[in-house]
Design an enzyme around this catalytic site. Structure first.
Site, short mmCIF file in Angstrom:
data_model
loop_
_atom_site.label_atom_id
_atom_site.label_comp_id
_atom_site.label_asym_id
_atom_site.label_seq_id
_atom_site.Cartn_x
_atom_site.Cartn_y
_atom_site.Cartn_z
N HIS A 1 -23.46 7.89 -10.50
CA HIS A 1 -23.77 9.31 -10.66
C HIS A 1 -24.47 9.51 -12.01
O HIS A 1 -24.40 8.64 -12.89
CB HIS A 1 -22.50 10.14 -10.60
N GLY B 1 -29.20 9.03 -4.11
CA GLY B 1 -28.01 9.34 -3.31
C GLY B 1 -28.11 10.64 -2.53
O GLY B 1 -27.92 10.65 -1.31
N ASP C 1 -27.19 6.90 -0.32
CA ASP C 1 -25.83 6.49 0.01
C ASP C 1 -25.73 6.12 1.49
O ASP C 1 -25.09 5.13 1.85
CB ASP C 1 -24.83 7.62 -0.29
N ASP D 1 -18.60 9.86 -10.93
CA ASP D 1 -18.21 10.87 -11.92
C ASP D 1 -17.14 11.74 -11.27
O ASP D 1 -17.47 12.64 -10.50
CB ASP D 1 -19.42 11.70 -12.35
N HIS E 1 -23.52 16.00 -2.45
CA HIS E 1 -23.53 15.08 -1.31
C HIS E 1 -22.18 14.35 -1.17
O HIS E 1 -22.13 13.22 -0.70
CB HIS E 1 -24.70 14.10 -1.43
N ASP F 1 -21.38 12.39 1.99
CA ASP F 1 -22.05 11.08 2.09
C ASP F 1 -21.29 10.03 1.29
O ASP F 1 -21.16 8.88 1.71
CB ASP F 1 -23.49 11.16 1.57
N ARG G 1 -15.52 5.15 3.03
CA ARG G 1 -14.81 4.89 4.28
C ARG G 1 -15.38 3.64 4.97
O ARG G 1 -14.63 2.79 5.46
CB ARG G 1 -14.88 6.10 5.20
#
Length: 134
Positions: free
Chosen positions: A8, A55, A60, A80, A87, A90, A96
């Site tokens: 980030h 991202g 991502d 962060d 997002h 995402d 996951r």
């Protein structure tokens, strides 16, 4: 090994320092990164990096697709935790996918250093661990 590097905005300086510190290890692997992070790692840490979109623009998800197709083997994502990310869905999906596919993922510098140092040990069989859990 294919390694994704993501950071980030407020963590970009940290991932640059990380890439410089572990240049000798990272240079032995295929590196992938989201937009600006990849550009800065290539320029400032002098590492070869395949870049995806930023991202928020789908980077991502592009890395997630590599994970789902078993083409990404490790993810280093300096997040962060104190700033809301537009997002966030995402990001959650990416993490996951790492869990579903048994992909080692570090979301902070301490864990990233442990993973990279373990990777440098020739007796660390990360593929055996992944196969054992399938």
């Amino acid at each position: 090994m294919n390694i994704a590097l993501i950071a980030h905005d407020k963590k970009k300086e940290d991932i640059i320092r990380f890439a410089k510190k572990f240049h000798s290890i990272l240079s032995k692997h295929q590196l992938f990164a989201t937009g600006t992070t990849g550009m800065r790692i290539a320029d400032e840490a002098e590492l070869k990096v395949t870049r995806f979109q930023s991202g928020p623009l789908g980077g991502d998800q592009q890395i997630g697709a590599k994970i789902a197709s078993e083409e990404m083997h490790m993810v280093v994502f300096f997040r962060d935790p104190l700033t809301a990310q537009p997002h966030e869905p995402d990001i959650s999906a990416l993490l996951r996918l790492c869990d579903v596919h048994q992909i080692p993922v570090a979301t902070n510098q301490a864990m990233a250093e442990i993973m990279i140092q373990a990777l440098d040990h020739e007796d660390f069989d990360w593929k055996g661990i992944i196969e054992m859990n399938r």
